[in-house]
Scaffold this motif. Structure first.
Motif, mmCIF file in Angstrom:
data_model
loop_
_atom_site.group_PDB
_atom_site.id
_atom_site.type_symbol
_atom_site.label_atom_id
_atom_site.label_comp_id
_atom_site.label_asym_id
_atom_site.label_seq_id
_atom_site.Cartn_x
_atom_site.Cartn_y
_atom_site.Cartn_z
ATOM 1 N N SER A 48 -1.094 -3.307 7.418
ATOM 2 C CA SER A 48 -1.992 -3.286 8.751
ATOM 3 C C SER A 48 -3.207 -4.228 9.183
ATOM 4 O O SER A 48 -3.569 -5.372 8.366
ATOM 5 N N GLU A 49 -3.435 -4.774 10.073
ATOM 6 C CA GLU A 49 -4.306 -5.873 10.242
ATOM 7 C C GLU A 49 -5.587 -6.220 9.841
ATOM 8 O O GLU A 49 -5.650 -6.829 9.216
ATOM 9 N N SER A 50 -5.968 -5.067 8.949
ATOM 10 C CA SER A 50 -7.385 -5.036 8.460
ATOM 11 C C SER A 50 -6.873 -5.328 6.853
ATOM 12 O O SER A 50 -7.742 -5.562 6.391
ATOM 13 N N GLY A 51 -5.654 -4.596 6.809
ATOM 14 C CA GLY A 51 -4.791 -5.207 5.412
ATOM 15 C C GLY A 51 -5.272 -4.178 4.057
ATOM 16 O O GLY A 51 -5.180 -4.126 2.995
ATOM 17 N N GLY A 60 0.672 -15.617 -17.948
ATOM 18 C CA GLY A 60 2.155 -16.544 -17.277
ATOM 19 C C GLY A 60 1.183 -17.627 -16.400
ATOM 20 O O GLY A 60 0.268 -18.007 -16.831
ATOM 21 N N ALA A 61 1.558 -17.412 -15.710
ATOM 22 C CA ALA A 61 1.510 -18.119 -14.534
ATOM 23 C C ALA A 61 0.517 -17.916 -13.420
ATOM 24 O O ALA A 61 -0.655 -19.117 -12.416
ATOM 25 N N ASN A 62 0.449 -16.841 -13.350
ATOM 26 C CA ASN A 62 -1.174 -15.823 -13.192
ATOM 27 C C ASN A 62 -2.076 -15.870 -14.253
ATOM 28 O O ASN A 62 -3.041 -15.265 -13.895
ATOM 29 N N GLU A 63 -1.897 -16.618 -15.306
ATOM 30 C CA GLU A 63 -2.882 -16.447 -16.459
ATOM 31 C C GLU A 63 -4.595 -16.471 -15.756
ATOM 32 O O GLU A 63 -4.528 -17.347 -15.261
ATOM 33 N N GLY A 64 -5.206 -15.839 -16.304
ATOM 34 C CA GLY A 64 -6.373 -15.834 -15.870
ATOM 35 C C GLY A 64 -7.059 -15.499 -14.905
ATOM 36 O O GLY A 64 -8.622 -15.258 -14.131
ATOM 37 N N LEU A 65 -6.582 -14.633 -14.199
ATOM 38 C CA LEU A 65 -7.094 -13.687 -12.315
ATOM 39 C C LEU A 65 -6.245 -12.609 -12.962
ATOM 40 O O LEU A 65 -6.679 -11.427 -13.818
ATOM 41 N N ILE A 66 -8.167 -11.503 -12.352
ATOM 42 C CA ILE A 66 -7.921 -10.491 -13.027
ATOM 43 C C ILE A 66 -8.451 -9.139 -11.547
ATOM 44 O O ILE A 66 -9.950 -10.162 -11.076
ATOM 45 N N VAL A 67 -7.606 -8.824 -11.074
ATOM 46 C CA VAL A 67 -7.960 -7.903 -10.066
ATOM 47 C C VAL A 67 -8.186 -6.862 -9.868
ATOM 48 O O VAL A 67 -7.650 -6.156 -11.048
ATOM 49 N N ALA A 68 -8.779 -6.067 -8.972
ATOM 50 C CA ALA A 68 -8.478 -4.096 -9.326
ATOM 51 C C ALA A 68 -8.447 -3.865 -8.120
ATOM 52 O O ALA A 68 -8.152 -4.528 -6.332
ATOM 53 N N GLU A 69 -7.861 -2.864 -7.793
ATOM 54 C CA GLU A 69 -7.296 -1.698 -6.202
ATOM 55 C C GLU A 69 -8.037 -0.373 -6.878
ATOM 56 O O GLU A 69 -8.272 -0.121 -7.920
ATOM 57 N N VAL A 70 -8.078 -0.276 -5.496
ATOM 58 C CA VAL A 70 -8.828 1.465 -5.611
ATOM 59 C C VAL A 70 -7.768 2.017 -4.265
ATOM 60 O O VAL A 70 -8.165 1.258 -3.610
ATOM 61 N N GLU A 71 -7.374 3.155 -4.846
ATOM 62 C CA GLU A 71 -6.717 3.500 -3.277
ATOM 63 C C GLU A 71 -7.551 4.875 -3.221
ATOM 64 O O GLU A 71 -8.591 5.278 -3.413
ATOM 65 N N LEU A 72 -7.966 4.974 -1.517
ATOM 66 C CA LEU A 72 -7.874 5.318 -0.902
ATOM 67 C C LEU A 72 -7.756 6.642 0.486
ATOM 68 O O LEU A 72 -6.417 6.213 -0.238
ATOM 69 N N SER A 73 -8.527 7.806 0.349
ATOM 70 C CA SER A 73 -7.799 8.685 1.120
ATOM 71 C C SER A 73 -7.757 8.235 3.103
ATOM 72 O O SER A 73 -7.340 9.088 3.526
ATOM 73 N N SER A 74 -8.942 6.895 3.148
ATOM 74 C CA SER A 74 -8.893 6.878 4.149
ATOM 75 C C SER A 74 -9.497 5.195 3.986
ATOM 76 O O SER A 74 -10.074 5.285 3.080
ATOM 77 N N GLU A 75 -9.536 4.572 5.468
ATOM 78 C CA GLU A 75 -9.848 3.565 5.723
ATOM 79 C C GLU A 75 -11.708 3.254 5.592
ATOM 80 O O GLU A 75 -11.885 2.125 4.815
#
Length: 160
Positions: free
Chosen positions: A56-59, A107-122
């Motif tokens: 979506s536009e908001s990502g 590997g080529a993305n070593e050093g990157l740590i990201v977290a995601e949380v799934e939601l029921s609404s924006e």
């Protein structure tokens, strides 16, 4: 099916103290077009094929369809993927009623740590753990499909 999630950089390893599970993930893309991506993934002892639509536009949200496949089929499909296989460990860390998926890349993305949380609404509220840093929701550089093409090691020194 619509996936709604927010993504953040991780600023410390403290998430490991809250992690209830960890899985090694290997994934590649049969198609990584911005309007649609087809991913093959091994996740622990299981494997999946996933189709994701344009964000979506908001990502914050996008269409997602996923089907479990045999690990043997996944290994064969990974051989057909575009260059740049993602290798990471995923930690599942609870924060209130939500579970954050924390990905530590290798590997080529070593050093990157990201977290995601799934939601029921924006607009759903959630408890932000102390180990979360800057929000990168909608920043396409952090999409796995883009990390295959332009790995973190190539652009991490250009971050603001």
């Amino acid at each position: 099916m619509v996936e709604i999630e927010r993504k953040f950089l991780v600023i410390s390893d403290d998430f490991k103290f809250e992690a209830e599970e960890e899985l090694r993930i290997k994934q590649g893309y049969l198609n990584s077009h911005p309007d649609r991506a087809v991913r093959v993934r091994t996740k622990g002892t299981k494997a999946f094929i996933t189709v994701k639509g344009k964000s979506s536009e908001s990502g914050l949200s996008r269409f997602e369809w996923e089907k479990e496949i045999s690990p043997e089929d996944a290994e064969e499909l990974l051989k057909l993927c575009e260059p740049g296989i993602i290798d990471k460990t995923r930690y599942l860390a609870k924060s209130g009623p939500h579970t954050f998926e924390v990905d530590k890349f290798f590997g080529a993305n070593e050093g990157l740590i990201v977290a995601e949380v799934e939601l029921s609404s924006e607009t759903e509220e959630f408890k932000k753990p102390k180990w979360l840093g800057k929000e990168v929701t909608g920043d396409v550089r952090y999409y796995n499909s883009q990390l295959c093409k332009e790995p973190y090691k190539n652009w991490k020194n250009n971050l603001l």
